[in-house]
Design an enzyme around this catalytic site. Structure first.
Site, PDB file in Angstrom:
ATOM      1  N   GLY A   9       0.883  -1.214   0.094  1.00 60.38           N
ATOM      2  CA  GLY A   9      -0.015   0.275  -0.225  1.00 60.38           C
ATOM      3  C   GLY A   9       0.744   1.181  -0.003  1.00 60.38           C
ATOM      4  O   GLY A   9       0.868   2.237   0.945  1.00 60.38           O
ATOM      5  N   THR A  11       1.342   3.297  -2.891  1.00 63.49           N
ATOM      6  CA  THR A  11       0.281   4.311  -3.641  1.00 63.49           C
ATOM      7  C   THR A  11      -0.036   5.052  -3.051  1.00 63.49           C
ATOM      8  O   THR A  11      -0.210   6.904  -3.800  1.00 63.49           O
ATOM      9  CB  THR A  11      -0.392   4.114  -4.578  1.00 63.49           C
ATOM     10  OG1 THR A  11      -1.305   3.339  -3.865  1.00 63.49           O
ATOM     11  CG2 THR A  11       0.079   2.005  -5.377  1.00 63.49           C
ATOM     12  N   ALA A  12       0.326   6.030  -1.974  1.00 66.22           N
ATOM     13  CA  ALA A  12      -0.927   6.963  -1.213  1.00 66.22           C
ATOM     14  C   ALA A  12      -0.467   6.597   0.626  1.00 66.22           C
ATOM     15  O   ALA A  12      -0.356   5.782   0.645  1.00 66.22           O
ATOM     16  CB  ALA A  12      -1.916   6.212  -1.378  1.00 66.22           C
ATOM     17  N   ARG A  34      -2.306  -1.851  -5.970  1.00 70.16           N
ATOM     18  CA  ARG A  34      -2.818  -1.711  -6.868  1.00 70.16           C
ATOM     19  C   ARG A  34      -3.453  -0.901  -7.956  1.00 70.16           C
ATOM     20  O   ARG A  34      -3.247  -0.745  -9.332  1.00 70.16           O
ATOM     21  CB  ARG A  34      -4.478  -2.329  -6.456  1.00 70.16           C
ATOM     22  CG  ARG A  34      -5.005  -3.138  -5.999  1.00 70.16           C
ATOM     23  CD  ARG A  34      -6.181  -2.959  -5.453  1.00 70.16           C
ATOM     24  NE  ARG A  34      -6.592  -1.955  -4.270  1.00 70.16           N
ATOM     25  CZ  ARG A  34      -7.632  -1.352  -3.628  1.00 70.16           C
ATOM     26  NH1 ARG A  34      -8.760  -1.817  -3.641  1.00 70.16           N
ATOM     27  NH2 ARG A  34      -7.634  -0.162  -2.913  1.00 70.16           N
ATOM     28  N   ARG A  35      -2.750   0.994  -7.770  1.00 71.44           N
ATOM     29  CA  ARG A  35      -2.707   1.660  -8.429  1.00 71.44           C
ATOM     30  C   ARG A  35      -1.167   1.565 -10.018  1.00 71.44           C
ATOM     31  O   ARG A  35      -0.528   2.439  -8.627  1.00 71.44           O
ATOM     32  CB  ARG A  35      -2.768   2.969  -8.518  1.00 71.44           C
ATOM     33  CG  ARG A  35      -4.897   2.786  -8.128  1.00 71.44           C
ATOM     34  CD  ARG A  35      -4.980   4.383  -7.417  1.00 71.44           C
ATOM     35  NE  ARG A  35      -4.298   3.645  -5.728  1.00 71.44           N
ATOM     36  CZ  ARG A  35      -4.843   5.163  -4.579  1.00 71.44           C
ATOM     37  NH1 ARG A  35      -5.190   6.105  -5.010  1.00 71.44           N
ATOM     38  NH2 ARG A  35      -4.099   4.647  -3.931  1.00 71.44           N
ATOM     39  N   VAL A  61      -4.620  -7.077  -2.659  1.00 70.93           N
ATOM     40  CA  VAL A  61      -3.931  -7.686  -1.337  1.00 70.93           C
ATOM     41  C   VAL A  61      -5.169  -8.992  -0.763  1.00 70.93           C
ATOM     42  O   VAL A  61      -4.562 -10.124  -0.335  1.00 70.93           O
ATOM     43  CB  VAL A  61      -3.531  -7.403   0.002  1.00 70.93           C
ATOM     44  CG1 VAL A  61      -1.931  -6.410  -0.781  1.00 70.93           C
ATOM     45  CG2 VAL A  61      -4.918  -6.090   0.290  1.00 70.93           C
ATOM     46  N   TYR A 152     -14.396  -2.665  11.453  1.00 66.04           N
ATOM     47  CA  TYR A 152     -12.909  -2.037  11.229  1.00 66.04           C
ATOM     48  C   TYR A 152     -12.607  -1.966  12.132  1.00 66.04           C
ATOM     49  O   TYR A 152     -11.152  -2.714  12.129  1.00 66.04           O
ATOM     50  CB  TYR A 152     -12.669  -0.098  10.479  1.00 66.04           C
ATOM     51  CG  TYR A 152     -11.179   0.282  10.737  1.00 66.04           C
ATOM     52  CD1 TYR A 152     -10.811  -0.455   9.664  1.00 66.04           C
ATOM     53  CD2 TYR A 152     -11.547   0.887  11.310  1.00 66.04           C
ATOM     54  CE1 TYR A 152      -9.818   0.647   9.393  1.00 66.04           C
ATOM     55  CE2 TYR A 152      -9.876   1.895  11.763  1.00 66.04           C
ATOM     56  CZ  TYR A 152      -9.012   1.260  10.443  1.00 66.04           C
ATOM     57  OH  TYR A 152      -8.048   1.868  10.166  1.00 66.04           O
TER      58      TYR A 152
HETATM   59  P1  NDP Z   1      -4.476   5.739   2.225  1.00 65.88           P
HETATM   60  O1  NDP Z   1      -6.069   4.842   1.518  1.00 65.88           O
HETATM   61  O2  NDP Z   1      -3.496   6.909   1.650  1.00 65.88           O
HETATM   62  O3  NDP Z   1      -3.859   4.029   2.096  1.00 65.88           O
HETATM   63  C1  NDP Z   1      -4.147   3.282   1.759  1.00 65.88           C
HETATM   64  C2  NDP Z   1      -3.362   2.378   0.017  1.00 65.88           C
HETATM   65  O4  NDP Z   1      -3.616   0.547   0.848  1.00 65.88           O
HETATM   66  C3  NDP Z   1      -2.977   3.019  -0.850  1.00 65.88           C
HETATM   67  O5  NDP Z   1      -1.574   2.133  -1.046  1.00 65.88           O
HETATM   68  C4  NDP Z   1      -3.428   1.845  -1.121  1.00 65.88           C
HETATM   69  O6  NDP Z   1      -3.374   1.377  -2.438  1.00 65.88           O
HETATM   70  C5  NDP Z   1      -3.675   0.207  -0.019  1.00 65.88           C
HETATM   71  N1  NDP Z   1      -4.907  -0.697  -0.618  1.00 65.88           N
HETATM   72  C6  NDP Z   1      -5.513  -0.535  -0.052  1.00 65.88           C
HETATM   73  N2  NDP Z   1      -6.407  -1.625  -0.534  1.00 65.88           N
HETATM   74  C7  NDP Z   1      -5.871  -2.601  -1.357  1.00 65.88           C
HETATM   75  C8  NDP Z   1      -6.040  -3.943  -1.878  1.00 65.88           C
HETATM   76  N3  NDP Z   1      -6.539  -4.233  -1.596  1.00 65.88           N
HETATM   77  N4  NDP Z   1      -4.469  -4.136  -1.733  1.00 65.88           N
HETATM   78  C9  NDP Z   1      -3.583  -3.576  -2.340  1.00 65.88           C
HETATM   79  N5  NDP Z   1      -3.221  -2.146  -2.074  1.00 65.88           N
HETATM   80  C10 NDP Z   1      -4.072  -1.380  -0.757  1.00 65.88           C
HETATM   81  O7  NDP Z   1      -5.014   5.036   3.976  1.00 65.88           O
HETATM   82  P2  NDP Z   1      -3.520   5.045   4.776  1.00 65.88           P
HETATM   83  O8  NDP Z   1      -2.549   5.846   4.187  1.00 65.88           O
HETATM   84  O9  NDP Z   1      -4.476   5.929   6.127  1.00 65.88           O
HETATM   85  O10 NDP Z   1      -3.536   4.150   5.759  1.00 65.88           O
HETATM   86  C11 NDP Z   1      -2.477   2.967   5.526  1.00 65.88           C
HETATM   87  C12 NDP Z   1      -2.962   2.163   6.329  1.00 65.88           C
HETATM   88  O11 NDP Z   1      -3.095   2.681   7.806  1.00 65.88           O
HETATM   89  C13 NDP Z   1      -4.115   0.739   7.027  1.00 65.88           C
HETATM   90  O12 NDP Z   1      -4.050  -0.202   7.720  1.00 65.88           O
HETATM   91  C14 NDP Z   1      -5.235   1.430   7.744  1.00 65.88           C
HETATM   92  O13 NDP Z   1      -6.218   1.425   8.188  1.00 65.88           O
HETATM   93  C15 NDP Z   1      -4.221   2.727   8.573  1.00 65.88           C
HETATM   94  N6  NDP Z   1      -4.629   3.260   9.607  1.00 65.88           N
HETATM   95  C16 NDP Z   1      -5.252   4.475   8.615  1.00 65.88           C
HETATM   96  C17 NDP Z   1      -5.405   5.193   9.911  1.00 65.88           C
HETATM   97  C18 NDP Z   1      -5.603   6.976   9.334  1.00 65.88           C
HETATM   98  O14 NDP Z   1      -6.305   7.469  10.142  1.00 65.88           O
HETATM   99  N7  NDP Z   1      -5.573   7.493   8.243  1.00 65.88           N
HETATM  100  C19 NDP Z   1      -5.236   5.909  11.757  1.00 65.88           C
HETATM  101  C20 NDP Z   1      -4.750   4.404  12.158  1.00 65.88           C
HETATM  102  C21 NDP Z   1      -4.513   2.969  11.081  1.00 65.88           C
HETATM  103  P3  NDP Z   1      -4.077   0.876  -3.793  1.00 65.88           P
HETATM  104  O15 NDP Z   1      -5.214   1.458  -3.428  1.00 65.88           O
HETATM  105  O16 NDP Z   1      -3.487   1.476  -4.816  1.00 65.88           O
HETATM  106  O17 NDP Z   1      -4.349  -0.634  -3.703  1.00 65.88           O
HETATM  107  C1  8X3 Z   2      -7.822   4.630  11.717  1.00 65.41           C
HETATM  108  C2  8X3 Z   2      -7.926   5.652  13.369  1.00 65.41           C
HETATM  109  O1  8X3 Z   2      -9.436   6.764  14.461  1.00 65.41           O
HETATM  110  O2  8X3 Z   2     -10.290   6.617  12.368  1.00 65.41           O
HETATM  111  O3  8X3 Z   2      -7.710   4.105  11.304  1.00 65.41           O
HETATM  112  O4  8X3 Z   2      -9.980   4.596  13.575  1.00 65.41           O
HETATM  113  S1  8X3 Z   2     -10.108   5.884  13.848  1.00 65.41           S
END
Ligand code: NDP
Ligand code: 8X3
Length: 254
Positions: A9, A11-12, A34-35, A61, A152
């Site tokens: 993951g 890509t972002a 994926r992107r 994934v 979630y």
């Molecule tokens: P983003 O949406 O910015 O990034 C998510 C990343 O996960 C992307 O690169 C996306 O890539 C990849 N991804 C999602 N689904 C798939 C898939 N099926 N196959 C492959 N890659 C996948 O979110 P975050 O950076 O915030 O999230 C990253 C992690 O951090 C997650 O596990 C999230 O639960 C966790 N997290 C986030 C928090 C927040 O507040 N933002 C707080 C706590 C935890 P692509 O779409 O190109 O496949």
């Molecule tokens: C994402 C953080 O606080 O939105 O995992 O659940 S919260």
């Protein structure tokens, strides 16, 4: 010799920020997502700015076949020093009786099964080399629950359990296992959770200073750079204004 990190993951958001941070420290990288266009853009930025080796693996994934094909395509001697299990998402924000089954499947398949599929392919390579460090990206939602977070939160509680299981199982193979559990980080996370409603997603972060992806990359870098005999088991990192899951103090001191 440079170390190699595989980040899912990338890509972002947190994954991309972690790739940038680790590249700045000289890591060679394998980045996934994926992107495909985004992956190539991140690769170009990493190689042109930091001159490190970057491979891209394009897969979902949630697909066991795609995960195995992609990771098995890596050279058998390719060292994998670090795995950052980051790919994940929230989809929907509803009470259980209103929940969308597709949202539930997406979260369970990505956050739980996806993390397992990737780990299943990477761990044997680490065991064979007798070293490695796995960083699992959990969440405050894996420590607490909040209304409408139900599924979630459940998936992230499972990440917490898997993190503990991996650490207990892999210590005998000289593999470190750590979890980073963030609170609210402004990334594409809320846009995805709210099914593309960018305005509503923006409002999630109104009136307080949220974490940014670089804060989490900083924590990951710190965890990875501890001396060899030190393992950080579990780290919770929150915005000052979010003392607990689902509790945010807005418009204080801003
Ligand atoms: P983003 O949406 O910015 O990034 C998510 C990343 O996960 C992307 O690169 C996306 O890539 C990849 N991804 C999602 N689904 C798939 C898939 N099926 N196959 C492959 N890659 C996948 O979110 P975050 O950076 O915030 O999230 C990253 C992690 O951090 C997650 O596990 C999230 O639960 C966790 N997290 C986030 C928090 C927040 O507040 N933002 C707080 C706590 C935890 P692509 O779409 O190109 O496949
Ligand atoms: C994402 C953080 O606080 O939105 O995992 O659940 S919260």
């Amino acid at each position: 010799m440079n170390r190699t990190a595989l980040i899912t993951g990338a890509t972002a958001g947190i994954g991309e920020a972690t790739a940038l941070r680790l590249a700045s420290e000289g890591y060679n990288l394998i980045i996934t997502g994926r992107r495909k266009d985004r992956l190539e853009n991140v690769k170009n930025e990493l190689t042109s700015t930091y001159g490190v080796d970057v491979q891209t693996l394009h897969f979902d994934v949630r697909s066991h076949a795609e995960v195995t094909t992609a990771i098995d395509s890596l050279d058998a001697n390719q060292p994998l020093d670090v795995l950052v299990n980051n790919a994940g998402l929230a989809s929907g924000l509803d009470q259980i009786q209103d929940g969308d089954i597709e949202d539930w499947d997406k979260m369970i398949d990505t956050n739980v099964k996806g993390l397992l599929y990737v780990s299943r392919q990477v761990i044997p390579r680490m065991i064979a080399r007798g070293s490695g460090h796995i960083v699992n990206i959990g969440s405050i939602a894996g420590k607490e629950v909040y209304p409408k977070g139900n599924v979630y939160c459940g998936t992230k509680h499972m990440v917490d359990a898997l993190n503990q299981a991996m650490r207990r199982e892999l210590a005998e193979s000289n593999i470190k296992v750590s979890a980073i559990n963030p609170g609210a980080v402004e990334t594409e996370f809320s846009i995805v959770r709210l099914h593309g409603d960018v305005e509503k997603a923006k409002s999630v972060y109104n009136g307080f200073e949220n974490l940014v992806a670089a804060d989490i990359a900083d924590a990951i870098s710190w965890v990875l750079s501890r001396p060899d005999h030190v393992n950080i088991n579990d780290l919770i990192i929150m915005p000052k204004a979010q003392p607990a899951a689902g509790q945010i103090h807005r418009n204080q001191g801003l």
